[in-house]
Design a protein around this motif. Structure first.
Motif, short mmCIF file in Angstrom:
data_model
loop_
_atom_site.label_atom_id
_atom_site.label_comp_id
_atom_site.label_asym_id
_atom_site.label_seq_id
_atom_site.Cartn_x
_atom_site.Cartn_y
_atom_site.Cartn_z
N ASN A 46 0.84 -1.20 0.00
CA ASN A 46 0.00 0.00 0.00
C ASN A 46 0.87 1.25 0.00
O ASN A 46 2.03 1.22 0.41
CB ASN A 46 -0.91 0.01 1.23
N VAL A 47 0.30 2.35 -0.45
CA VAL A 47 1.03 3.61 -0.57
C VAL A 47 0.86 4.45 0.69
O VAL A 47 -0.26 4.62 1.19
CB VAL A 47 0.54 4.42 -1.79
N LYS B 188 7.17 12.09 -5.00
CA LYS B 188 8.48 11.46 -5.09
C LYS B 188 8.43 10.23 -4.18
O LYS B 188 8.42 10.35 -2.95
CB LYS B 188 9.58 12.42 -4.65
N ILE B 189 8.36 9.06 -4.77
CA ILE B 189 8.07 7.84 -4.03
C ILE B 189 9.17 6.80 -4.19
O ILE B 189 9.67 6.57 -5.29
CB ILE B 189 6.70 7.25 -4.49
N ARG B 190 9.55 6.18 -3.08
CA ARG B 190 10.52 5.09 -3.12
C ARG B 190 9.81 3.81 -3.52
O ARG B 190 8.79 3.44 -2.93
CB ARG B 190 11.19 4.93 -1.75
N ALA C 174 6.84 9.78 -0.31
CA ALA C 174 6.02 8.58 -0.19
C ALA C 174 6.85 7.30 -0.32
O ALA C 174 8.01 7.33 -0.74
CB ALA C 174 4.93 8.60 -1.27
N GLN C 175 6.21 6.20 0.04
CA GLN C 175 6.79 4.87 -0.15
C GLN C 175 5.64 3.87 -0.25
O GLN C 175 4.48 4.22 -0.04
CB GLN C 175 7.76 4.53 0.99
N GLU C 176 5.95 2.61 -0.56
CA GLU C 176 4.90 1.59 -0.65
C GLU C 176 5.41 0.29 -0.07
O GLU C 176 6.49 -0.16 -0.41
CB GLU C 176 4.41 1.44 -2.10
N ASN C 177 4.62 -0.25 0.87
CA ASN C 177 4.99 -1.48 1.56
C ASN C 177 3.76 -2.08 2.23
O ASN C 177 2.75 -1.39 2.42
CB ASN C 177 6.06 -1.20 2.61
N PRO C 178 3.83 -3.35 2.64
CA PRO C 178 2.73 -3.94 3.40
C PRO C 178 2.60 -3.31 4.79
O PRO C 178 3.53 -2.68 5.29
CB PRO C 178 3.12 -5.41 3.50
#
Length: 336
Positions: A150-151, A168-170, A207-211
């Motif tokens: 998820n973001v 700007k997202i990792r 931002a980033q995205e991970n569980p």
């Protein structure tokens, strides 16, 4: 009561005799993974070790090596291929460097539920992918999971495709990921995970995205106010065995490992999904604002990223792509 005890004793003797009748030798199996103790993958590895010991009469012993102590994903996969490490549970994103069709599992916005994931991975396509690994010196036993990603961001909730534009997202340094997020209008940045918290804290990244579990254990809630449940990618972890080691095992020993991996996998996946629900509540308690992105918005994002997915699929084995698409069509029609 006496007869019950006699029956139990007889059953134990029969079970012991069954194990003794098998061609099983004393072996030590090194099982590596990347996560910390208590994570569902670590608990799955512990369950696997218990099952292997039970099914082999204590002759086969699994030693768990977590928290990347045996090296990075690339290093451990290489160790399996070389026969110096017996088992590993990497993410599909890293295995795709060896078998590019594995990236089909990582296609953004493919699944709307865990049941759909299970239908694909436990079905003909998932099994075909495990079979394909053998040409690379690896034997796949089952699929475990890191789960849905998820973001999170520090600006605002994501309720439409426009809300991610300019972020700007990792993201993981996977070409499919990078191009998909670029198509959505973000500025994707591949970055080492260890540097991520500092980059979010300094606002070098938005931002980033991970569980859920990674967001919680990494304390990203301290530097990210919003989580938007996009479930944009499901990360599977195939349980791999070195083929050099596998080929030295007897059929009975192979059966012990395969059966134990599948039983532990069912346990692990159920636990992983239970933990995800608890982690979501824990993040809310920490003050994170969480919103579920609508099906309409997800459908728009899927449409935006589809040309990227199609571009990559055009470079894969056509037979596997056809099988994947046929299975996904059936799953979307019958599994919810």
């Amino acid at each position: 009561m006496k007869f019950r005890h006699l029956a139990l004793a007889a059953a134990l003797v029969a079970a012991s005799a069954s194990v003794l009748a098998q061609d099983i030798r004393d072996r030590v199996v090194k099982f590596g993974h990347l996560v910390q103790p208590g994570h569902p993958i670590a608990l799955g590895a512990e369950k696997f070790a218990e099952l292997v010991a039970s099914k082999s009469g204590g002759k086969m012993k699994v030693r768990e090596y977590g928290a990347s102590v045996l090296g990075s994903e690339a290093q451990q996969v290489s160790a399996l291929q070389g026969g110096v490490q017996e088992m590993f549970a990497p993410a599909t994103t890293s295995v795709a460097s060896l078998v590019k069709e594995m990236s089909l599992i990582d296609t953004p916005f493919s699944f709307s539920s865990a049941k759909q994931v299970d239908a694909l991975l436990q079905g003909p396509f998932g099994q075909a992918m495990l079979k394909k690994l053998e040409d690379k010196g690896l034997v796949g036993l089952d699929y475990w999971e890191t789960g849905f990603r998820n973001v999170t961001n520090s600006r605002k909730p994501v309720t439409s495709p426009e809300d991610v534009q300019g972020l700007k997202i990792r993201v993981m340094g996977n070409p499919l990921f990078l191009e998909s997020f670029s198509a959505l209008g973000t500025n994707p940045v591949p970055m080492a995970f260890g540097e991520l918290y500092g980059a979010l804290e300094s606002r070098a990244l938005d931002a980033q995205e991970n569980p859920y579990s990674i967001v919680l254990t990494s304390k990203f809630y301290e530097v990210q106010k919003y989580m938007s449940v996009t479930n944009h990618v499901y990360t599977a972890n195939p349980v791999l065995v070195s083929k050099k080691f596998w080929d030295r095992l007897t059929p009975d020993e192979q059966k012990v490992l395969r059966d134990a991996a599948r039983e532990a996998g069912a346990y692990h996946r159920a636990l992983s999904r239970e933990v995800a629900a608890k982690d979501r509540q824990a993040l809310l308690a920490k003050g994170m604002q969480i919103n579920d992105v609508s099906k309409e918005t997800i459908a728009k994002m899927r449409a935006i990223t589809k040309p990227v997915a199609d571009k990559f699929a055009a470079t894969y084995d056509p037979a596997l792509v056809e099988l994947y698409r046929a299975e996904m069509k059936k799953i979307h029609e019958t599994v919810h």
